[in-house]
Design a protein around this motif. Structure first.
Motif, mmCIF file in Angstrom:
data_model
loop_
_atom_site.group_PDB
_atom_site.id
_atom_site.type_symbol
_atom_site.label_atom_id
_atom_site.label_comp_id
_atom_site.label_asym_id
_atom_site.label_seq_id
_atom_site.Cartn_x
_atom_site.Cartn_y
_atom_site.Cartn_z
ATOM 1 N N GLY A 1 0.596 1.944 -7.838
ATOM 2 C CA GLY A 1 2.036 1.946 -7.683
ATOM 3 C C GLY A 1 2.815 2.621 -8.782
ATOM 4 O O GLY A 1 2.276 3.242 -9.693
ATOM 5 N N SER A 2 4.142 2.454 -8.692
ATOM 6 C CA SER A 2 5.054 3.189 -9.559
ATOM 7 C C SER A 2 4.976 2.734 -11.012
ATOM 8 O O SER A 2 5.129 3.546 -11.936
ATOM 9 N N ALA A 3 4.753 1.432 -11.257
ATOM 10 C CA ALA A 3 4.655 0.955 -12.635
ATOM 11 C C ALA A 3 3.438 1.556 -13.327
ATOM 12 O O ALA A 3 3.496 1.973 -14.486
ATOM 13 N N HIS A 4 2.319 1.604 -12.622
ATOM 14 C CA HIS A 4 1.110 2.215 -13.178
ATOM 15 C C HIS A 4 1.325 3.687 -13.425
ATOM 16 O O HIS A 4 0.895 4.237 -14.452
ATOM 17 N N LEU A 5 2.006 4.368 -12.498
ATOM 18 C CA LEU A 5 2.297 5.793 -12.658
ATOM 19 C C LEU A 5 3.130 6.043 -13.913
ATOM 20 O O LEU A 5 2.935 7.040 -14.620
ATOM 21 N N ALA A 6 4.057 5.134 -14.197
ATOM 22 C CA ALA A 6 4.934 5.266 -15.370
ATOM 23 C C ALA A 6 4.320 4.663 -16.631
ATOM 24 O O ALA A 6 4.943 4.690 -17.689
ATOM 25 N N ASN A 7 3.098 4.117 -16.514
ATOM 26 C CA ASN A 7 2.423 3.465 -17.641
ATOM 27 C C ASN A 7 3.268 2.325 -18.206
ATOM 28 O O ASN A 7 3.422 2.166 -19.416
ATOM 29 N N VAL A 8 3.793 1.525 -17.288
ATOM 30 C CA VAL A 8 4.679 0.415 -17.625
ATOM 31 C C VAL A 8 4.133 -0.869 -16.992
ATOM 32 O O VAL A 8 3.637 -0.846 -15.870
ATOM 33 N N LYS A 9 4.238 -1.974 -17.740
ATOM 34 C CA LYS A 9 3.893 -3.261 -17.170
ATOM 35 C C LYS A 9 5.141 -4.135 -17.132
ATOM 36 O O LYS A 9 5.630 -4.592 -18.163
ATOM 37 N N PRO A 10 5.686 -4.380 -15.941
ATOM 38 C CA PRO A 10 6.843 -5.277 -15.857
ATOM 39 C C PRO A 10 6.429 -6.716 -16.098
ATOM 40 O O PRO A 10 5.247 -7.062 -16.028
ATOM 41 N N ASP A 11 7.400 -7.565 -16.374
ATOM 42 C CA ASP A 11 7.106 -8.987 -16.535
ATOM 43 C C ASP A 11 6.728 -9.603 -15.196
ATOM 44 O O ASP A 11 5.864 -10.490 -15.142
ATOM 45 N N ILE A 12 7.359 -9.131 -14.143
ATOM 46 C CA ILE A 12 7.055 -9.597 -12.796
ATOM 47 C C ILE A 12 6.997 -8.380 -11.871
ATOM 48 O O ILE A 12 7.900 -7.535 -11.881
ATOM 49 N N LEU A 13 5.933 -8.295 -11.104
ATOM 50 C CA LEU A 13 5.752 -7.212 -10.137
ATOM 51 C C LEU A 13 5.615 -7.816 -8.746
ATOM 52 O O LEU A 13 4.810 -8.727 -8.535
ATOM 53 N N VAL A 14 6.402 -7.306 -7.827
ATOM 54 C CA VAL A 14 6.306 -7.731 -6.434
ATOM 55 C C VAL A 14 5.721 -6.580 -5.621
ATOM 56 O O VAL A 14 6.236 -5.456 -5.665
ATOM 57 N N VAL A 15 4.651 -6.854 -4.907
ATOM 58 C CA VAL A 15 4.063 -5.868 -4.000
ATOM 59 C C VAL A 15 4.053 -6.456 -2.600
ATOM 60 O O VAL A 15 3.905 -7.670 -2.429
ATOM 61 N N THR A 16 4.243 -5.599 -1.611
ATOM 62 C CA THR A 16 4.266 -6.087 -0.235
ATOM 63 C C THR A 16 3.144 -5.440 0.569
ATOM 64 O O THR A 16 2.633 -4.385 0.223
ATOM 65 N N PHE A 17 2.801 -6.100 1.659
ATOM 66 C CA PHE A 17 1.676 -5.664 2.486
ATOM 67 C C PHE A 17 2.124 -5.095 3.829
ATOM 68 O O PHE A 17 1.301 -4.822 4.696
ATOM 69 N N GLY A 18 3.424 -4.896 4.018
ATOM 70 C CA GLY A 18 3.941 -4.395 5.284
ATOM 71 C C GLY A 18 4.142 -2.901 5.315
ATOM 72 O O GLY A 18 4.605 -2.362 6.329
ATOM 73 N N LYS A 19 3.814 -2.225 4.223
ATOM 74 C CA LYS A 19 3.981 -0.769 4.185
ATOM 75 C C LYS A 19 2.608 -0.098 4.101
ATOM 76 O O LYS A 19 1.923 0.026 5.097
ATOM 77 N N ALA A 20 2.197 0.310 2.912
ATOM 78 C CA ALA A 20 0.938 1.045 2.773
ATOM 79 C C ALA A 20 -0.269 0.216 3.212
ATOM 80 O O ALA A 20 -1.270 0.773 3.662
ATOM 81 N N PHE A 21 -0.193 -1.113 3.088
ATOM 82 C CA PHE A 21 -1.307 -1.964 3.508
ATOM 83 C C PHE A 21 -1.424 -2.042 5.032
ATOM 84 O O PHE A 21 -2.450 -2.467 5.556
ATOM 85 N N GLY A 22 -0.354 -1.707 5.737
ATOM 86 C CA GLY A 22 -0.391 -1.723 7.191
ATOM 87 C C GLY A 22 -0.379 -3.097 7.812
ATOM 88 O O GLY A 22 -0.678 -3.240 9.001
ATOM 89 N N MET A 23 -0.009 -4.144 7.047
ATOM 90 C CA MET A 23 -0.051 -5.506 7.583
ATOM 91 C C MET A 23 1.282 -6.206 7.313
ATOM 92 O O MET A 23 2.327 -5.671 7.658
ATOM 93 N N MET A 24 1.271 -7.370 6.696
ATOM 94 C CA MET A 24 2.506 -8.072 6.365
ATOM 95 C C MET A 24 2.242 -9.043 5.228
ATOM 96 O O MET A 24 1.086 -9.336 4.893
ATOM 97 N N GLY A 25 3.334 -9.555 4.627
ATOM 98 C CA GLY A 25 3.194 -10.469 3.508
ATOM 99 C C GLY A 25 3.520 -9.797 2.192
ATOM 100 O O GLY A 25 3.918 -8.623 2.146
ATOM 101 N N ALA A 26 3.351 -10.532 1.098
ATOM 102 C CA ALA A 26 3.686 -10.009 -0.232
ATOM 103 C C ALA A 26 2.976 -10.831 -1.295
ATOM 104 O O ALA A 26 2.438 -11.907 -1.011
ATOM 105 N N ALA A 27 3.009 -10.310 -2.518
ATOM 106 C CA ALA A 27 2.456 -11.039 -3.663
ATOM 107 C C ALA A 27 3.358 -10.835 -4.865
ATOM 108 O O ALA A 27 3.932 -9.761 -5.047
ATOM 109 N N VAL A 28 3.471 -11.882 -5.671
ATOM 110 C CA VAL A 28 4.170 -11.810 -6.956
ATOM 111 C C VAL A 28 3.114 -11.846 -8.050
ATOM 112 O O VAL A 28 2.320 -12.795 -8.126
#
Length: 390
Positions: A223-250
Motif C-alpha cells: 500500500g501507500s504507506a509502504h510506498l512512502a516508507n512511512v508507518k502510521p500509528d493506525i492503518l486501516v485496510v479494506t477487503f472490498g477493493k483489491a482483495f475482491g471481497m469485503m470487510g476491513a482490518a485495523v
C-alpha cells in the motif's frame, strides 16, 4: 403510512429536489459472467466502474478457498469476536496481515465504514482535535462530525495548512490526523512522508485509510504507506477493493489493540465476519503478495489509458487504477456516461454531493480483468465523446 404527515412531505420534497437537480441515485442489478457485467435485460458491459483492481473477485482459486472455508467452519461466526465468534481462521488472517504490513496487532471488521468509525469514536474525547483532509471518505467525515472531539479540515493535501493547524492546537490533549492513502474519487496519493514528519514534530498521531492503495501499491501490494516508507500509528485496510471481497482490518500496536477490544463498540457488539470469509481472505492475501504480475498489468493498462488520452485536459493523470475524467457539468457527465454505455462500457457516473459542485466526473477504474484492447477502445470513444460535447 400517513400520506399527509410532516415526515412524508419532507421525504417527497427532498426526493423531488434531487430529481430536479438531476442528482437522484438509482440501484441497478447486474450479474457477472465470463469477465463481463450483464444487466437485467441481459445486455453485456465491460466493467470500468468497479473496484476489483486485481481481478480477484471471481478468481476460481478464491472461490474455491471460500468453499473450503465453508466446509471447515460453516456459514457464519454466530457471535461477536469477544464471545465465540473469533476462530483460528480469523486469528490466522490477523497474524498474516501483521506480518505483511509490519504491525503488532490487527482487528477485523465487517466494513471499512465501521472500522473507520470504531477508531475515531473510541479514541477521541471532547478536549481533543481531529484534523482531516477535506476529501476524506464519508465514513471518516461522519465519524468526525459525530465524535466528541473538535474536527478541523485542511485543504486537500495542503501540508502548510496542516502544519498551521497542528501548531494552533498544540495545547490540546491529543491531536489526531487522518488522511486517505489513495483518494477514492481523485485517484491521487497523500503526501504521507510530509504528513508523518509534521505529526512527529507536533506530537500527533497519524491514521491512514488505505482502502484504495493496499494490494495495488508497494513491493508486495502493502500500500501507500509502504510506498512512502512511512508507518502510521493506525492503518486501516479494506477487503472490498483489491482483495475482491469485503470487510476491513485495523492495524495498530499491541496496547491500542487491547484498548479497542475494550472500547470500540463496532468491534465489541458486532457479529464477527464469517470464518469462511477470513479463510478465503488469507488465501487472497497470499496471491496479492506473490502474484506481482497483477500489479504489473495494472501499470501497463494505466500507461495505455493515458497514452490514448494525451492532451485531454479533463482526464486526470494518476498512477493508481482510479482515472477521474472531470467534466464539471452533471448533464454533460451523464451524457458521456450514457454514450459509453451504449457502446458497452460501464463507467462510474459521480455527481454531487459525492464530489464538490461543478466537479461531476466519470470515475473510470482499471482492472486486471480488462485487456489493453478494451482500454484503448474505451479511451478512443471517450475522447470522441468529450470532443463532440465541446
Amino acid at each position: 403510512m400517513r400520506q399527509d404527515s410532516h415526515l412524508q412531505r419532507r421525504i417527497e420534497q427532498k426526493l423531488d429536489t434531487r430529481r430536479q437537480q438531476k442528482l437522484l441515485r438509482n440501484v441497478s442489478a447486474f450479474h457477472h459472467q465470463d469477465g463481463k457485467l450483464f444487466d437485467t435485460d441481459n445486455q453485456p458491459y465491460v466493467n470500468f466502474s468497479g473496484n476489483d483492481y486485481l481481478g480477484l473477485a471471481h478468481d476460481p482459486s478464491v472461490i474455491k478457498a471460500w468453499q473450503d472455508g465453508l466446509e471447515q467452519f460453516g456459514a457464519g461466526s454466530t457471535a461477536s469476536p469477544l464471545v465465540t465468534g473469533f476462530t483460528r481462521a480469523h486469528q490466522h488472517l490477523e497474524h498474516t496481515l501483521c506480518d505483511w504490513l509490519g504491525f503488532e496487532r490487527a482487528l477485523l471488521f465487517n466494513s471499512g465504514f465501521s472500522a473507520n468509525q470504531a477508531v475515531i469514536f473510541s479514541l477521541l474525547e471532547k478536549q481533543d482535535v481531529l484534523l482531516q483532509d477535506k476529501l476524506n471518505h464519508a465514513s471518516l467525515m461522519e465519524a468526525g462530525m459525530l465524535c466528541d472531539a473538535k474536527m478541523q479540515r485542511f485543504p486537500h493535501n495542503n501540508i502548510n495548512k496542516l502544519k498551521s493547524l497542528l501548531q494552533a492546537n498544540e495545547q490540546t490533549p491529543a491531536r489526531f490526523v487522518v488522511t486517505e492513502g489513495v483518494f477514492s474519487m481523485d485517484g491521487d496519493l497523500s503526501p504521507l512522508a510530509e504528513i508523518r514528519a509534521a505529526c512527529d514534530e507536533h506530537d500527533a498521531w497519524l491514521m491512514v485509510d488505505d482502502a484504495h492503495g493496499v494490494g495495488v501499491l508497494g513491493d508486495e501490494g502493502q500500500g501507500s504507506a509502504h510506498l512512502a516508507n512511512v508507518k502510521p500509528d493506525i492503518l486501516v485496510v479494506t477487503f472490498g477493493k483489491a482483495f475482491g471481497m469485503m470487510g476491513a482490518a485495523v492495524l495498530c500496536s499491541e496496547q491500542v489493540h487491547d484498548y479497542f477490544t475494550q472500547f470500540a463498540r463496532h468491534y465489541v457488539y458486532s457479529t464477527a465476519m464469517p470464518p469462511a470469509q477470513a479463510h478465503a481472505l488469507s488465501h487472497t492475501l497470499s496471491m496479492i503478495r506473490t502474484q506481482s504480475w497483477r500489479r504489473e498489468k495494472l501499470s501497463a493498462l494505466s500507461d495505455c489509458f493515458h497514452n490514448e488520452l494525451k492532451n485531454c485536459t479533463e482526464v486526470v493523470d494518476t498512477i493508481t487504477p482510479i482515472k477521474p475524467v472531470v467534466l464539471g457539468d452533471v448533464e454533460k457527465m451523464q451524457l458521456v456516461a450514457s454514450n459509453l454505455k451504449k457502446d458497452g462500457f460501464l463507467t462510474g457516473a459521480i455527481r454531487p454531493p459525492t464530489v464538490p459542485v461543478n466537479t461531476a466526473r466519470l470515475r473510470i477504474t482499471l482492472s486486471v480483468n480488462q485487456s489493453e484492447t478494451q482500454v484503448k477502445d474505451l479511451a478512443v470513444l471517450l475522447r470522441r465523446c468529450i470532443e463532440e460535447g465541446e
